[in-house]
Design a protein around this motif. Structure first.
Motif, PDB file in Angstrom:
ATOM      1  N   ALA A  18       0.826  -1.211   0.000  1.00  0.00           N
ATOM      2  CA  ALA A  18       0.000   0.000   0.000  1.00  0.00           C
ATOM      3  C   ALA A  18       0.856   1.255   0.000  1.00  0.00           C
ATOM      4  N   ILE A  19       1.906   1.265   0.827  1.00  0.00           N
ATOM      5  CA  ILE A  19       2.800   2.434   0.921  1.00  0.00           C
ATOM      6  C   ILE A  19       3.514   2.674  -0.402  1.00  0.00           C
ATOM      7  N   THR A  20       4.010   1.603  -1.015  1.00  0.00           N
ATOM      8  CA  THR A  20       4.763   1.736  -2.268  1.00  0.00           C
ATOM      9  C   THR A  20       3.877   2.241  -3.399  1.00  0.00           C
ATOM     10  N   PHE A  21       2.700   1.658  -3.546  1.00  0.00           N
ATOM     11  CA  PHE A  21       1.792   2.114  -4.598  1.00  0.00           C
ATOM     12  C   PHE A  21       1.368   3.565  -4.362  1.00  0.00           C
ATOM     13  N   PHE A  22       1.139   3.906  -3.108  1.00  0.00           N
ATOM     14  CA  PHE A  22       0.752   5.276  -2.774  1.00  0.00           C
ATOM     15  C   PHE A  22       1.871   6.252  -3.143  1.00  0.00           C
ATOM     16  N   THR A  23       3.111   5.854  -2.882  1.00  0.00           N
ATOM     17  CA  THR A  23       4.262   6.700  -3.217  1.00  0.00           C
ATOM     18  C   THR A  23       4.393   6.882  -4.724  1.00  0.00           C
ATOM     19  N   ILE A  25       2.038   6.679  -6.916  1.00  0.00           N
ATOM     20  CA  ILE A  25       0.920   7.534  -7.354  1.00  0.00           C
ATOM     21  C   ILE A  25       1.232   9.004  -7.100  1.00  0.00           C
ATOM     22  N   LEU A  26       1.768   9.316  -5.926  1.00  0.00           N
ATOM     23  CA  LEU A  26       2.107  10.705  -5.608  1.00  0.00           C
ATOM     24  C   LEU A  26       3.176  11.253  -6.543  1.00  0.00           C
ATOM     25  N   ILE A  27       4.183  10.439  -6.839  1.00  0.00           N
ATOM     26  CA  ILE A  27       5.230  10.873  -7.777  1.00  0.00           C
ATOM     27  C   ILE A  27       4.623  11.123  -9.155  1.00  0.00           C
ATOM     28  N   GLY A  28       3.772  10.200  -9.595  1.00  0.00           N
ATOM     29  CA  GLY A  28       3.118  10.364 -10.891  1.00  0.00           C
ATOM     30  C   GLY A  28       2.228  11.586 -10.932  1.00  0.00           C
ATOM     31  N   ALA A  29       1.495  11.834  -9.839  1.00  0.00           N
ATOM     32  CA  ALA A  29       0.621  13.015  -9.769  1.00  0.00           C
ATOM     33  C   ALA A  29       1.447  14.290  -9.834  1.00  0.00           C
ATOM     34  N   GLY A  30       2.604  14.287  -9.153  1.00  0.00           N
ATOM     35  CA  GLY A  30       3.481  15.465  -9.196  1.00  0.00           C
ATOM     36  C   GLY A  30       3.984  15.746 -10.598  1.00  0.00           C
ATOM     37  N   LEU A  31       4.381  14.693 -11.312  1.00  0.00           N
ATOM     38  CA  LEU A  31       4.877  14.861 -12.681  1.00  0.00           C
ATOM     39  C   LEU A  31       3.772  15.339 -13.621  1.00  0.00           C
ATOM     40  N   LEU A  32       2.577  14.800 -13.457  1.00  0.00           N
ATOM     41  CA  LEU A  32       1.467  15.190 -14.331  1.00  0.00           C
ATOM     42  C   LEU A  32       0.940  16.588 -14.027  1.00  0.00           C
ATOM     43  N   SER A  33       1.291  17.114 -12.865  1.00  0.00           N
ATOM     44  CA  SER A  33       0.877  18.479 -12.512  1.00  0.00           C
ATOM     45  C   SER A  33       1.735  19.532 -13.199  1.00  0.00           C
ATOM     46  N   LEU A  34       2.930  19.142 -13.618  1.00  0.00           N
ATOM     47  CA  LEU A  34       3.878  20.098 -14.202  1.00  0.00           C
ATOM     48  C   LEU A  34       3.382  20.651 -15.539  1.00  0.00           C
ATOM     49  N   PRO A  35       3.738  21.876 -15.857  1.00  0.00           N
ATOM     50  CA  PRO A  35       3.332  22.477 -17.143  1.00  0.00           C
ATOM     51  C   PRO A  35       3.784  21.667 -18.353  1.00  0.00           C
ATOM     52  N   ILE A  36       4.937  21.004 -18.246  1.00  0.00           N
ATOM     53  CA  ILE A  36       5.458  20.229 -19.369  1.00  0.00           C
ATOM     54  C   ILE A  36       4.576  19.030 -19.698  1.00  0.00           C
ATOM     55  N   ALA A  37       3.726  18.636 -18.754  1.00  0.00           N
ATOM     56  CA  ALA A  37       2.874  17.461 -18.963  1.00  0.00           C
ATOM     57  C   ALA A  37       1.602  17.777 -19.743  1.00  0.00           C
ATOM     58  N   SER A  38       1.242  19.057 -19.860  1.00  0.00           N
ATOM     59  CA  SER A  38       0.012  19.437 -20.572  1.00  0.00           C
ATOM     60  C   SER A  38       0.338  20.121 -21.887  1.00  0.00           C
ATOM     61  N   ARG A  39      -0.538  20.003 -22.853  1.00  0.00           N
ATOM     62  CA  ARG A  39      -0.324  20.645 -24.151  1.00  0.00           C
ATOM     63  C   ARG A  39      -0.379  22.166 -24.051  1.00  0.00           C
ATOM     64  N   SER A  40      -1.171  22.661 -23.089  1.00  0.00           N
ATOM     65  CA  SER A  40      -1.322  24.108 -22.927  1.00  0.00           C
ATOM     66  C   SER A  40      -0.135  24.740 -22.211  1.00  0.00           C
ATOM     67  N   GLY A  41       0.704  23.922 -21.570  1.00  0.00           N
ATOM     68  CA  GLY A  41       1.845  24.440 -20.823  1.00  0.00           C
ATOM     69  C   GLY A  41       1.466  25.033 -19.480  1.00  0.00           C
ATOM     70  N   GLU A  42       0.277  24.694 -18.990  1.00  0.00           N
ATOM     71  CA  GLU A  42      -0.189  25.205 -17.700  1.00  0.00           C
ATOM     72  C   GLU A  42      -0.141  24.107 -16.636  1.00  0.00           C
ATOM     73  N   PHE A  43      -0.103  24.529 -15.366  1.00  0.00           N
ATOM     74  CA  PHE A  43      -0.166  23.573 -14.273  1.00  0.00           C
ATOM     75  C   PHE A  43      -1.541  22.912 -14.258  1.00  0.00           C
TER      76      PHE A  43
END
Length: 450
Positions: A18-23, A25-43
């Motif tokens: 549970a801890i590992t999967f949660f970690t 997920i959090l790392i993935g969520a952080g990366l997907l929040s970055l402007p580079i992850a969206s086509r619009s370049g926004e958070f």
């Protein structure tokens, strides 16, 4: 490293999983929040990034954004990486790196690996892990080649290959993410409802990924000698075949005058087969899910509950749990003390675990439905039920209400997807496991049931 952490803090497998999967997920969520992850370049709002990352790691497929239209190539790559990690499981990935680095895999690591793939025996577990990795990349590669050839004729060679790889991995891991937003947002594979190559390839990847790693090994060792298969493999293969066949016939009968009315016979058969396979945790669709008749939606929810098989990329209560539940009912009606199948008797502990899984699953789904209907009373209960079962079963199908969910409702779906991937029983064990087992038993007294 995982084992040293587990030993130091005395974590159980369920807790560390549970801890590992949660970690992750959090790392993935952080990366997907970055402007580079969206086509619009926004958070991207964190709740939406968290939702997407959880859906990817838990190989579900529910989305608040169209994957192709919203996310950049970087964002799509992160999603694909999360899908692969979530599909294989973090311990299989860790074992792959240990093997590449020629590190010794000790007894504790082997035991941990055994638990991660739901294997009964610890012997040969490293060999099984190697076969899982080799089989996964081989099957995903074959699927990618077939799909790339098809997509390249429409999208160009570069885009065709990328789409072939993405959809092959997504299908094999039963994730349901797609990049068909280039044609129409949230359309999934409806464009290919009559395409034989795409349908058969995706369906084959879904089924193979959903029957489980242990069944692979059994088939690999014993080839077509069904009598030599382990009881687990026999139950999985027999049940999977019957579920696909019977479900396809039922969908054909229900929808022949609705969604299948304007299709030719080939499209009807392909659509019925696809609709029979995809609810058991794949998440793709070749017909408009929102336009299904209410009876079809209800039957789809039933298939969502069953899901795939243990030790696979699929979710749900699992085929073996479903079979044991049915056998128990039959046994009770016949007033038989034992559960027998394929000339073998099942141990009593299996029944207790099966009913625990079913009970937790249903209660969790009902609580989530109640909560979301209270938070958003404007949503239809049938759509909420469909969404909830899709989340906890890590299916990814939706009637279209995912994008209408408010923050708290999204969070509830996130929790359901997480529990569905880890296992609802495993999550509860991670939180409330009793390490102080008392040997003294209480006196027995009978109660009236029924």
């Amino acid at each position: 490293m995982e084992t040293r952490i587990r030993t130091k803090f005395k974590l159980t497998y369920a807790q560390l999983s549970a801890i590992t999967f949660f970690t992750i997920i959090l790392i993935g969520a952080g990366l997907l929040s970055l402007p580079i992850a969206s086509r619009s370049g926004e958070f991207t709002p964190f709740i939406n990034s968290l939702f997407t990352a959880t859906s990817a790691v838990c190989v579900t497929g529910l989305v608040v954004y169209d994957t192709y239209s919203y996310f950049s190539v970087f964002g799509q790559s992160v999603i694909l990486m999360l899908i692969q990690i979530g599909g294989l499981g973090f311990m299989i990935i860790a074992t792959m790196f240990l093997l590449m680095l020629r590190k010794k895999i000790g007894v504790k690591e082997r035991d941990f690996l055994r638990e991660s793939v739901n294997s009964i025996h610890i012997g040969g577990i490293v060999r099984l892990a190697k076969h899982i990795l080799l089989g996964t990349f081989l099957l995903e590669g074959m699927g990618a080649i077939i799909l790339s050839i098809k997509f390249s004729s429409e999208m160009g060679i570069a885009s065709g290959i990328l789409n072939g790889i993405f959809h092959s991995i997504s299908a094999f891991c039963n994730a349901g993410f797609d990049l068909m937003g280039r044609y129409e947002q949230y359309s999934s594979l409806t464009r290919y409802s009559g395409d034989t190559a795409v349908n058969l390839t995706i369906m084959a990847l879904i089924v193979i990924g959903g029957i489980g790693f242990l069944v692979w090994e059994d088939v690999y060792k014993n080839k077509l000698a069904f009598k030599k298969y382990q009881l687990h493999s026999k139950i999985v293969l027999y049940t999977t075949f019957l579920l696909i066949l019977c479900s396809a016939i039922i969908f054909y009968i229900i929808e022949k005058n609705n969604l299948l009315a304007d299709m030719n016979m080939k499209e009807r058969v392909l659509s019925s087969l696809f609709q029979a396979i995809t609810p058991r945790t794949a998440g793709f669709n070749t017909i408009d899910t929102a336009s299904l008749l209410e009876s079809s939606k209800l039957f789809t929810m039933f298939l969502m509950i069953i899901g795939g098989s243990s030790g696979s990329t699929a979710g749900g209560i699992k085929t073996t749990t479903f079979v044991i539940t049915i056998l128990t009912v039959i046994s009770s009606v016949r007033n038989s003390a034992d559960l027998n199948i394929f000339g073998r008797r099942l141990e009593n502990g299996v029944l207790k675990r099966a009913y625990s899984i079913v009970t937790i699953y249903i209660l969790g789904a009902l609580l989530a439905m109640l909560s979301i209907s209270f938070i958003q009373p404007e949503l239809m209960l049938s759509d909420i039920g469909f969404e909830v079962l899709s989340a906890i079963g890590t299916v990814g199908m939706s009637t279209g209400i995912t994008r209408q969910l408010v923050g708290m409702s999204k969070f509830i779906i996130v929790v359901l997807m997480f529990c569905g991937r880890i296992g609802s029983l495993a999550v509860l064990m991670a939180v409330a496991e009793n390490k102080n087992n008392v040997l003294v038993k209480n006196p027995v007294e009978k109660i009236i049931i029924g």
